[in-house]
Design a protein around this motif. Structure first.
Motif, PDB file in Angstrom:
ATOM      1  N   TRP A 123       5.429   0.315 -12.369  1.00  0.00           N
ATOM      2  CA  TRP A 123       4.437   0.140 -13.428  1.00  0.00           C
ATOM      3  C   TRP A 123       4.729   1.019 -14.652  1.00  0.00           C
ATOM      4  CZ3 TRP A 123       2.060   4.714 -14.586  1.00  0.00           C
ATOM      5  CH2 TRP A 123       2.013   5.689 -13.579  1.00  0.00           C
ATOM      6  N   LEU A 124       5.484   2.122 -14.447  1.00  0.00           N
ATOM      7  CA  LEU A 124       5.832   3.001 -15.561  1.00  0.00           C
ATOM      8  C   LEU A 124       6.754   2.298 -16.556  1.00  0.00           C
ATOM      9  CD1 LEU A 124       6.511   6.636 -14.253  1.00  0.00           C
ATOM     10  CD2 LEU A 124       5.050   5.970 -16.167  1.00  0.00           C
ATOM     11  N   ILE A 170       5.739   7.385 -32.844  1.00  0.00           N
ATOM     12  CA  ILE A 170       6.998   7.127 -32.147  1.00  0.00           C
ATOM     13  C   ILE A 170       6.748   7.209 -30.638  1.00  0.00           C
ATOM     14  CG2 ILE A 170       9.378   7.882 -31.827  1.00  0.00           C
ATOM     15  CD1 ILE A 170       9.196   9.183 -34.604  1.00  0.00           C
ATOM     16  N   PRO A 171       6.799   6.081 -29.931  1.00  0.00           N
ATOM     17  CA  PRO A 171       6.468   6.063 -28.492  1.00  0.00           C
ATOM     18  C   PRO A 171       7.619   6.561 -27.621  1.00  0.00           C
ATOM     19  CG  PRO A 171       7.015   3.864 -29.210  1.00  0.00           C
ATOM     20  CD  PRO A 171       7.091   4.727 -30.448  1.00  0.00           C
ATOM     21  N   ALA A 172       8.020   7.821 -27.841  1.00  0.00           N
ATOM     22  CA  ALA A 172       9.141   8.376 -27.086  1.00  0.00           C
ATOM     23  C   ALA A 172       8.796   8.570 -25.612  1.00  0.00           C
ATOM     24  CB  ALA A 172       9.568   9.701 -27.705  1.00  0.00           C
ATOM     25  N   ASP A 173       7.591   9.053 -25.352  1.00  0.00           N
ATOM     26  CA  ASP A 173       7.145   9.276 -23.978  1.00  0.00           C
ATOM     27  C   ASP A 173       5.993   8.331 -23.664  1.00  0.00           C
ATOM     28  OD1 ASP A 173       8.875  11.503 -23.335  1.00  0.00           O
ATOM     29  OD2 ASP A 173       7.668  12.679 -24.730  1.00  0.00           O
ATOM     30  N   PRO A 174       5.921   7.821 -22.438  1.00  0.00           N
ATOM     31  CA  PRO A 174       4.863   6.867 -22.091  1.00  0.00           C
ATOM     32  C   PRO A 174       3.460   7.473 -22.192  1.00  0.00           C
ATOM     33  CG  PRO A 174       6.603   6.887 -20.428  1.00  0.00           C
ATOM     34  CD  PRO A 174       6.845   8.067 -21.317  1.00  0.00           C
ATOM     35  N   VAL A 175       2.550   6.684 -22.718  1.00  0.00           N
ATOM     36  CA  VAL A 175       1.129   6.985 -22.590  1.00  0.00           C
ATOM     37  C   VAL A 175       0.674   6.245 -21.338  1.00  0.00           C
ATOM     38  CG1 VAL A 175      -1.175   6.590 -23.545  1.00  0.00           C
ATOM     39  CG2 VAL A 175       0.689   7.341 -25.050  1.00  0.00           C
ATOM     40  N   VAL A 176       0.150   6.988 -20.380  1.00  0.00           N
ATOM     41  CA  VAL A 176      -0.216   6.405 -19.088  1.00  0.00           C
ATOM     42  C   VAL A 176      -1.731   6.285 -18.986  1.00  0.00           C
ATOM     43  CG1 VAL A 176      -0.154   6.716 -16.584  1.00  0.00           C
ATOM     44  CG2 VAL A 176       1.856   7.305 -17.964  1.00  0.00           C
ATOM     45  N   VAL A 177      -2.203   5.103 -18.635  1.00  0.00           N
ATOM     46  CA  VAL A 177      -3.643   4.856 -18.500  1.00  0.00           C
ATOM     47  C   VAL A 177      -3.929   4.235 -17.146  1.00  0.00           C
ATOM     48  CG1 VAL A 177      -3.792   4.489 -20.997  1.00  0.00           C
ATOM     49  CG2 VAL A 177      -3.639   2.511 -19.474  1.00  0.00           C
ATOM     50  N   TRP A 178      -5.186   4.298 -16.769  1.00  0.00           N
ATOM     51  CA  TRP A 178      -5.625   3.559 -15.575  1.00  0.00           C
ATOM     52  C   TRP A 178      -6.958   2.904 -15.893  1.00  0.00           C
ATOM     53  CZ3 TRP A 178      -7.376   8.505 -16.172  1.00  0.00           C
ATOM     54  CH2 TRP A 178      -8.676   8.798 -15.740  1.00  0.00           C
ATOM     55  N   GLN A 179      -7.262   1.846 -15.195  1.00  0.00           N
ATOM     56  CA  GLN A 179      -8.491   1.098 -15.432  1.00  0.00           C
ATOM     57  C   GLN A 179      -9.532   1.487 -14.405  1.00  0.00           C
ATOM     58  OE1 GLN A 179      -8.118  -3.189 -15.338  1.00  0.00           O
ATOM     59  NE2 GLN A 179      -9.921  -3.487 -16.619  1.00  0.00           N
ATOM     60  N   ASP A 180     -10.675   1.924 -14.895  1.00  0.00           N
ATOM     61  CA  ASP A 180     -11.768   2.302 -14.009  1.00  0.00           C
ATOM     62  C   ASP A 180     -12.393   1.031 -13.428  1.00  0.00           C
ATOM     63  OD1 ASP A 180     -14.549   2.942 -13.156  1.00  0.00           O
ATOM     64  OD2 ASP A 180     -14.055   4.936 -13.907  1.00  0.00           O
ATOM     65  N   GLY A 181     -12.451   0.967 -12.123  1.00  0.00           N
ATOM     66  CA  GLY A 181     -12.965  -0.226 -11.462  1.00  0.00           C
ATOM     67  C   GLY A 181     -14.445  -0.468 -11.684  1.00  0.00           C
TER      68      GLY A 181
END
Length: 275
Positions: free
Chosen positions: A6-7, A66-77
């Protein structure tokens, strides 16, 4: 197929709709974070964080995002909203540049100036990695903040908060915490002892011996713990107070003596912090 595939997948998400992580170890856990201004004000309480955050805003305004490093998110159920697990400072900077009027008055003019240098529509949406759940984010968060990166690392206290959060989440399973953080058992237990010292230092019976102004500064979580560590882990103190390492941090000393001495330590740490 890797459990972290997923990353590698990126999805477009609205910056305005992304929610910041209120339990972020960079933030003071004693404060509420219900508005954008709350997050910014908390961040600016630390001069180092403030300077780096302003540099980040200036960089985005000058060079674009500049999207050099991933922005990581999760979805609250429960509410279907997307929360930022990694990249909170970058998302906060983008939110401010898109909506300068939401900045605190103390920095609003500065943010407006920077926002006028960038096409706000160009940062309306960014690509993010969507984790299946927050649990799946833990490994990546730890890699970013414990093993070094080009971004501003967590402070020692912020790392300690993260370890404590994991320890509580996994109900005291030290092996699980060590697996996630890649930290040995001895270091985990040392961190937990230090955090227990801080809990003692914030005990109401201790805080009542301080003035209201002193108590407010101690609660800010900006006071260094080194003074407390040196005191509690000194061989003479451990012997006199009956501190047992094997049980993380257990005291045999009488509470009234403990609270009186802890109050003095709070004042000492506070005076050191203000120098």
């Amino acid at each position: 197929m890797s459990e972290y595939d997923w990353l590698e997948k990126k999805s477009l998400r609205s910056v305005d709709q992304l929610r910041l992580w209120p339990q972020n170890p960079r933030l003071d856990p004693e404060e509420k974070h219900s508005s954008l201004s709350d997050y910014i004000t908390d961040l600016m309480n630390d001069s180092g964080e403030k300077d780096d955050f302003f540099k980040l805003i200036s960089s985005i305004a000058l060079n674009g995002y500049i999207p050099a490093d991933p922005v990581v998110v999760w979805q609250d159920g429960e509410n279907d909203r997307y929360y930022v697990a990694e990249g909170n400072r970058r998302v906060l900077a983008l939110k401010l540049l898109r909506n300068p009027n939401k900045a605190p008055k103390s920095i609003r003019a500065y943010i407006r100036q920077k926002a006028n240098q960038i096409d706000r529509d160009s940062i309306e949406k960014i690509r993010v990695s969507v984790a299946p759940s927050f649990d799946d984010c833990e490994w990546y968060i730890n890699q970013r903040h414990f093993n070094g990166s080009l971004q501003r690392p967590w402070s020692r206290l912020q790392q300690q908060r993260w370890i404590a959060e994991l320890y509580d989440k996994y109900e005291g399973d030290v092996s699980k915490v060590t697996a996630i953080t890649n930290t040995n058992k001895s270091s985990i237990e040392s961190t937990l002892r230090i955090l227990k010292i801080r809990d003692l230092a914030l005990n109401p019976a201790v805080m009542n011996k301080l003035t209201e102004e002193e108590a407010e500064k101690v609660r800010s979580h900006r006071v260094p713990m080194t003074i407390f560590e040196r005191f509690f882990f000194h061989p003479l103190v451990k012997e006199k107070w009956g501190i047992h390492k094997a049980e993380l941090l257990k005291f045999d000393a009488k509470p009234d003596i403990t609270f009186k001495e802890l109050s003095k330590l709070n004042k000492l740490a506070l005076s050191s912090f203000l120098k």
